[in-house]
Design an enzyme around this catalytic site. Structure first.
Site, PDB file in Angstrom:
ATOM      1  N   HIS A   1      80.686  84.892  53.306  1.00  0.00           N
ATOM      2  CA  HIS A   1      81.916  85.590  53.688  1.00  0.00           C
ATOM      3  C   HIS A   1      83.081  84.608  53.804  1.00  0.00           C
ATOM      4  O   HIS A   1      82.902  83.443  54.146  1.00  0.00           O
ATOM      5  CB  HIS A   1      81.740  86.440  54.962  1.00  0.00           C
ATOM      6  CG  HIS A   1      81.673  85.707  56.259  1.00  0.00           C
ATOM      7  ND1 HIS A   1      81.005  86.189  57.357  1.00  0.00           N
ATOM      8  CD2 HIS A   1      82.199  84.516  56.662  1.00  0.00           C
ATOM      9  CE1 HIS A   1      81.132  85.344  58.364  1.00  0.00           C
ATOM     10  NE2 HIS A   1      81.852  84.329  57.969  1.00  0.00           N
TER      11      HIS A   1
ATOM     12  N   ASN B   1      76.519  83.539  54.633  1.00  0.00           N
ATOM     13  CA  ASN B   1      76.284  84.612  53.652  1.00  0.00           C
ATOM     14  C   ASN B   1      77.409  84.688  52.616  1.00  0.00           C
ATOM     15  O   ASN B   1      77.468  85.624  51.835  1.00  0.00           O
ATOM     16  CB  ASN B   1      76.131  85.966  54.362  1.00  0.00           C
ATOM     17  CG  ASN B   1      77.394  86.360  55.127  1.00  0.00           C
ATOM     18  OD1 ASN B   1      78.387  85.641  55.115  1.00  0.00           O
ATOM     19  ND2 ASN B   1      77.359  87.505  55.789  1.00  0.00           N
TER      20      ASN B   1
ATOM     21  N   GLU C   1      82.413  90.606  54.181  1.00  0.00           N
ATOM     22  CA  GLU C   1      80.972  90.433  54.107  1.00  0.00           C
ATOM     23  C   GLU C   1      80.461  90.771  52.701  1.00  0.00           C
ATOM     24  O   GLU C   1      81.176  91.414  51.917  1.00  0.00           O
ATOM     25  CB  GLU C   1      80.308  91.362  55.135  1.00  0.00           C
ATOM     26  CG  GLU C   1      80.740  91.090  56.577  1.00  0.00           C
ATOM     27  CD  GLU C   1      80.112  89.847  57.190  1.00  0.00           C
ATOM     28  OE1 GLU C   1      79.895  88.846  56.474  1.00  0.00           O
ATOM     29  OE2 GLU C   1      79.847  89.870  58.409  1.00  0.00           O
TER      30      GLU C   1
HETATM   31  P1  PGA Z   1      81.914  78.244  61.079  1.00  0.00           P
HETATM   32  O1  PGA Z   1      82.338  79.670  60.557  1.00  0.00           O
HETATM   33  O2  PGA Z   1      83.004  77.315  60.721  1.00  0.00           O
HETATM   34  O3  PGA Z   1      81.742  78.415  62.556  1.00  0.00           O
HETATM   35  O4  PGA Z   1      80.635  77.891  60.368  1.00  0.00           O
HETATM   36  C1  PGA Z   1      82.881  79.785  59.276  1.00  0.00           C
HETATM   37  C2  PGA Z   1      82.984  81.243  58.896  1.00  0.00           C
HETATM   38  O5  PGA Z   1      82.129  82.037  59.319  1.00  0.00           O
HETATM   39  O6  PGA Z   1      83.915  81.577  58.144  1.00  0.00           O
END
Ligand code: PGA
Length: 257
Positions: free
Chosen positions: A138, A136, A143
Protein backbone atom coordinates in the site's frame (compact mmCIF):
# COMPACT_ATOMS: atom_id res chain seq x y z
CA UNK A 1 11.73 5.35 -11.93
CA UNK A 2 15.06 6.25 -10.34
CA UNK A 3 16.59 4.04 -7.67
CA UNK A 4 19.06 5.12 -5.00
CA UNK A 5 20.48 2.62 -2.51
CA UNK A 6 22.15 3.71 0.71
CA UNK A 7 24.06 1.50 3.14
CA UNK A 8 21.76 2.06 6.11
CA UNK A 9 18.39 3.49 7.15
CA UNK A 10 19.86 6.68 8.59
CA UNK A 11 21.66 7.68 5.40
CA UNK A 12 18.62 6.74 3.28
CA UNK A 13 16.41 8.99 5.43
CA UNK A 14 18.97 11.80 5.27
CA UNK A 15 19.02 11.52 1.48
CA UNK A 16 15.21 11.80 1.36
CA UNK A 17 15.31 14.84 3.67
CA UNK A 18 18.03 16.40 1.51
CA UNK A 19 15.87 16.07 -1.62
CA UNK A 20 12.95 17.70 0.17
CA UNK A 21 15.13 20.46 1.62
CA UNK A 22 16.67 21.25 -1.77
CA UNK A 23 13.24 21.47 -3.37
CA UNK A 24 12.03 23.75 -0.59
CA UNK A 25 15.09 25.99 -0.73
CA UNK A 26 14.63 26.35 -4.51
CA UNK A 27 10.86 26.96 -4.25
CA UNK A 28 9.85 28.43 -0.86
CA UNK A 29 6.14 28.17 -1.78
CA UNK A 30 6.53 24.44 -2.43
CA UNK A 31 3.47 22.23 -1.92
CA UNK A 32 4.81 19.22 -0.05
CA UNK A 33 2.98 15.90 0.19
CA UNK A 34 3.76 14.16 3.45
CA UNK A 35 3.50 10.66 4.89
CA UNK A 36 3.42 9.11 8.34
CA UNK A 37 4.94 5.90 9.75
CA UNK A 38 8.14 4.69 11.32
CA UNK A 39 10.14 4.94 8.09
CA UNK A 40 9.65 8.69 7.67
CA UNK A 41 10.23 9.68 11.31
CA UNK A 42 14.00 10.14 10.78
CA UNK A 43 13.25 12.19 7.65
CA UNK A 44 11.30 14.67 9.76
CA UNK A 45 13.99 14.64 12.47
CA UNK A 46 16.54 15.60 9.81
CA UNK A 47 14.30 18.35 8.39
CA UNK A 48 13.92 19.80 11.90
CA UNK A 49 17.72 19.72 12.26
CA UNK A 50 18.12 21.49 8.89
CA UNK A 51 15.63 24.14 10.05
CA UNK A 52 17.40 24.70 13.39
CA UNK A 53 20.99 24.51 12.22
CA UNK A 54 20.79 25.71 8.63
CA UNK A 55 17.69 27.96 8.72
CA UNK A 56 15.67 25.81 6.31
CA UNK A 57 12.57 27.99 5.89
CA UNK A 58 9.09 26.45 5.89
CA UNK A 59 7.20 29.73 6.36
CA UNK A 60 5.66 29.83 2.88
CA UNK A 61 5.43 26.08 2.34
CA UNK A 62 2.08 24.28 2.21
CA UNK A 63 1.63 20.61 3.08
CA UNK A 64 -0.90 17.85 2.38
CA UNK A 65 -0.73 14.51 4.14
CA UNK A 66 -1.64 11.27 2.43
CA UNK A 67 -4.16 10.00 4.93
CA UNK A 68 -5.89 10.07 8.30
CA UNK A 69 -7.77 7.49 10.37
CA UNK A 70 -11.56 7.71 10.36
CA UNK A 71 -12.92 8.60 13.79
CA UNK A 72 -9.74 9.89 15.45
CA UNK A 73 -9.84 13.56 16.48
CA UNK A 74 -6.75 15.71 15.90
CA UNK A 75 -5.70 15.54 19.56
CA UNK A 76 -5.79 11.70 19.70
CA UNK A 77 -2.23 10.43 20.20
CA UNK A 78 -2.59 7.98 17.29
CA UNK A 79 -4.06 10.46 14.82
CA UNK A 80 -1.81 11.38 11.95
CA UNK A 81 -2.47 15.08 12.68
CA UNK A 82 -0.93 14.50 16.12
CA UNK A 83 2.02 12.61 14.59
CA UNK A 84 2.71 15.44 12.14
CA UNK A 85 2.30 18.23 14.70
CA UNK A 86 4.74 16.52 17.05
CA UNK A 87 7.35 15.34 14.54
CA UNK A 88 7.43 18.28 12.16
CA UNK A 89 4.81 21.02 12.10
CA UNK A 90 5.40 22.42 15.61
CA UNK A 91 9.17 21.95 15.36
CA UNK A 92 9.72 24.22 12.35
CA UNK A 93 8.33 27.57 11.17
CA UNK A 94 5.36 26.11 9.30
CA UNK A 95 2.06 27.95 9.62
CA UNK A 96 -0.40 25.35 10.96
CA UNK A 97 -3.03 26.89 8.70
CA UNK A 98 -0.89 25.81 5.75
CA UNK A 99 -0.83 22.15 6.86
CA UNK A 100 -3.59 19.88 5.63
CA UNK A 101 -4.80 16.40 6.51
CA UNK A 102 -8.17 14.84 5.76
CA UNK A 103 -10.58 15.22 8.69
CA UNK A 104 -11.42 11.70 9.85
CA UNK A 105 -14.14 13.04 12.13
CA UNK A 106 -16.08 14.91 9.41
CA UNK A 107 -19.82 14.12 9.62
CA UNK A 108 -19.98 13.49 5.87
CA UNK A 109 -16.88 11.53 4.88
CA UNK A 110 -17.65 11.54 1.13
CA UNK A 111 -17.95 15.33 1.18
CA UNK A 112 -14.69 15.50 3.14
CA UNK A 113 -12.91 13.46 0.45
CA UNK A 114 -14.15 15.84 -2.26
CA UNK A 115 -13.18 18.85 -0.13
CA UNK A 116 -9.63 17.47 0.29
CA UNK A 117 -9.23 16.93 -3.46
CA UNK A 118 -10.45 20.50 -4.11
CA UNK A 119 -8.04 21.88 -1.53
CA UNK A 120 -5.12 20.11 -3.23
CA UNK A 121 -6.26 21.41 -6.62
CA UNK A 122 -6.71 24.96 -5.24
CA UNK A 123 -3.11 24.90 -3.97
CA UNK A 124 -1.93 24.26 -7.53
CA UNK A 125 -1.24 20.57 -6.93
CA UNK A 126 1.43 18.74 -4.94
CA UNK A 127 5.00 19.40 -6.06
CA UNK A 128 6.81 16.65 -4.15
CA UNK A 129 5.09 13.73 -2.43
CA UNK A 130 6.94 11.69 0.20
CA UNK A 131 5.74 8.06 0.42
CA UNK A 132 6.34 5.04 2.62
CA UNK A 133 5.22 1.57 1.59
CA UNK A 134 3.27 -1.03 3.54
CA UNK A 135 4.34 -4.68 3.60
CA UNK A 136 1.35 -5.39 1.33
CA UNK A 137 2.37 -2.70 -1.16
CA UNK A 138 0.00 0.00 0.00
CA UNK A 139 0.93 3.66 -0.52
CA UNK A 140 -1.10 6.07 1.54
CA UNK A 141 -3.80 3.66 2.68
CA UNK A 142 -4.52 2.38 -0.83
CA UNK A 143 -4.77 -1.32 -0.09
CA UNK A 144 -4.36 -4.19 -2.59
CA UNK A 145 -7.24 -4.15 -5.05
CA UNK A 146 -7.32 -0.34 -5.15
CA UNK A 147 -8.19 1.31 -8.46
CA UNK A 148 -5.10 2.76 -10.07
CA UNK A 149 -6.90 6.02 -10.94
CA UNK A 150 -8.78 6.48 -7.65
CA UNK A 151 -9.10 9.86 -5.94
CA UNK A 152 -9.31 10.64 -2.19
CA UNK A 153 -11.69 8.11 -0.65
CA UNK A 154 -12.61 6.15 2.46
CA UNK A 155 -10.64 2.91 2.59
CA UNK A 156 -11.33 -0.14 4.75
CA UNK A 157 -7.97 -1.24 6.12
CA UNK A 158 -6.67 -4.71 5.29
CA UNK A 159 -5.78 -7.34 7.89
CA UNK A 160 -2.08 -6.87 7.04
CA UNK A 161 -2.25 -3.13 7.66
CA UNK A 162 -4.18 -3.61 10.87
CA UNK A 163 -1.57 -6.09 12.07
CA UNK A 164 1.26 -3.73 11.06
CA UNK A 165 -0.19 -0.58 12.68
CA UNK A 166 -2.24 -1.81 15.65
CA UNK A 167 0.96 -2.23 17.67
CA UNK A 168 1.03 1.56 17.95
CA UNK A 169 -2.34 1.68 19.74
CA UNK A 170 -2.56 1.17 23.52
CA UNK A 171 -5.16 -1.52 22.88
CA UNK A 172 -4.84 -3.02 19.37
CA UNK A 173 -8.64 -3.17 18.97
CA UNK A 174 -8.74 0.65 19.28
CA UNK A 175 -7.25 0.94 15.81
CA UNK A 176 -9.86 2.31 13.39
CA UNK A 177 -11.03 -0.04 10.65
CA UNK A 178 -11.10 2.75 8.06
CA UNK A 179 -9.09 5.71 6.89
CA UNK A 180 -9.43 8.56 4.42
CA UNK A 181 -6.61 8.36 1.90
CA UNK A 182 -5.50 10.20 -1.20
CA UNK A 183 -6.19 7.85 -4.10
CA UNK A 184 -3.60 6.33 -6.41
CA UNK A 185 -4.71 8.80 -9.10
CA UNK A 186 -4.20 11.68 -6.65
CA UNK A 187 -0.68 10.40 -5.92
CA UNK A 188 0.10 9.87 -9.60
CA UNK A 189 -0.84 13.51 -10.26
CA UNK A 190 1.87 14.82 -7.88
CA UNK A 191 4.68 16.39 -9.90
CA UNK A 192 7.38 14.35 -8.18
CA UNK A 193 7.21 11.28 -5.94
CA UNK A 194 9.79 10.09 -3.44
CA UNK A 195 9.32 6.64 -1.96
CA UNK A 196 11.46 5.68 1.02
CA UNK A 197 11.71 2.08 2.26
CA UNK A 198 14.11 0.75 4.87
CA UNK A 199 14.56 -2.54 6.69
CA UNK A 200 14.54 -6.21 5.74
CA UNK A 201 10.78 -6.54 6.28
CA UNK A 202 10.27 -4.31 3.23
CA UNK A 203 12.67 -6.28 0.96
CA UNK A 204 9.98 -8.63 -0.43
CA UNK A 205 7.45 -5.95 -1.31
CA UNK A 206 10.18 -3.75 -2.81
CA UNK A 207 11.26 -6.63 -5.08
CA UNK A 208 7.64 -7.21 -6.12
CA UNK A 209 6.98 -3.48 -6.68
CA UNK A 210 10.09 -2.89 -8.76
CA UNK A 211 9.67 -6.03 -10.90
CA UNK A 212 5.90 -5.91 -11.54
CA UNK A 213 3.95 -3.95 -14.13
CA UNK A 214 1.27 -1.66 -12.64
CA UNK A 215 -1.39 -3.80 -10.97
CA UNK A 216 -4.07 -3.10 -8.33
CA UNK A 217 -2.75 -6.16 -6.46
CA UNK A 218 0.36 -4.12 -5.56
CA UNK A 219 -0.77 -0.48 -5.30
CA UNK A 220 2.79 0.94 -5.24
CA UNK A 221 3.31 -0.37 -8.80
CA UNK A 222 1.27 2.64 -9.98
CA UNK A 223 4.53 4.56 -9.51
CA UNK A 224 5.90 2.90 -12.68
CA UNK A 225 3.43 5.15 -14.53
CA UNK A 226 4.84 8.26 -12.85
CA UNK A 227 7.22 10.40 -14.95
CA UNK A 228 9.34 11.57 -12.00
CA UNK A 229 9.59 9.05 -9.19
CA UNK A 230 12.65 8.31 -7.06
CA UNK A 231 12.89 5.29 -4.78
CA UNK A 232 15.39 5.51 -1.93
CA UNK A 233 16.26 2.26 -0.13
CA UNK A 234 18.69 1.08 2.47
CA UNK A 235 20.69 -2.08 1.81
CA UNK A 236 18.26 -4.22 3.83
CA UNK A 237 15.21 -3.12 1.80
CA UNK A 238 17.25 -3.65 -1.40
CA UNK A 239 18.50 -7.07 -0.32
CA UNK A 240 16.24 -9.05 -2.68
CA UNK A 241 17.13 -7.02 -5.77
CA UNK A 242 20.57 -8.43 -6.42
CA UNK A 243 20.95 -9.91 -9.89
CA UNK A 244 17.41 -8.95 -10.97
CA UNK A 245 16.52 -7.18 -14.22
CA UNK A 246 14.55 -4.04 -13.33
CA UNK A 247 12.96 -2.75 -16.54
CA UNK A 248 12.21 0.96 -16.42
CA UNK A 249 14.32 1.47 -13.29
CA UNK A 250 17.51 3.55 -13.46
CA UNK A 251 19.98 2.78 -10.67
CA UNK A 252 21.40 6.25 -9.94
CA UNK A 253 23.44 5.51 -6.85
CA UNK A 254 24.38 2.27 -5.19
CA UNK A 255 26.29 2.81 -2.00
CA UNK A 256 25.44 -0.66 -0.82
CA UNK A 257 28.86 -2.20 -1.34
P1 PGA B 1 6.03 2.25 8.20
O1 PGA B 1 4.68 2.41 7.39
O2 PGA B 1 6.93 3.33 7.75
O3 PGA B 1 5.63 2.37 9.63
O4 PGA B 1 6.58 0.90 7.84
C1 PGA B 1 4.74 2.67 6.02
C2 PGA B 1 3.36 2.54 5.42
O5 PGA B 1 2.57 1.72 5.90
O6 PGA B 1 3.09 3.26 4.45
Amino acid sequence: MNLIIHPDAASAANAAAAMMAQALAAHPRLVLGLATGGTVEPVYARLVELHRQHSLDFSRCRTFNLDEYVGLPAHHRNSYRHFMNERLFLQVNLELANTHLPDGTAPDLSAECLRYESEIAASGGIDLQLLGIGQNGHIGFNEPGAELDSRTHVQTLSATTRAQNSRLFTAPDQMPAQAITMGLGTIRDCRQCLLLATGREKAGIIRQTLTSAPTPAIPATVLHEHPDCTVILDAAAASQLEGLQLPGVALLTNQWK
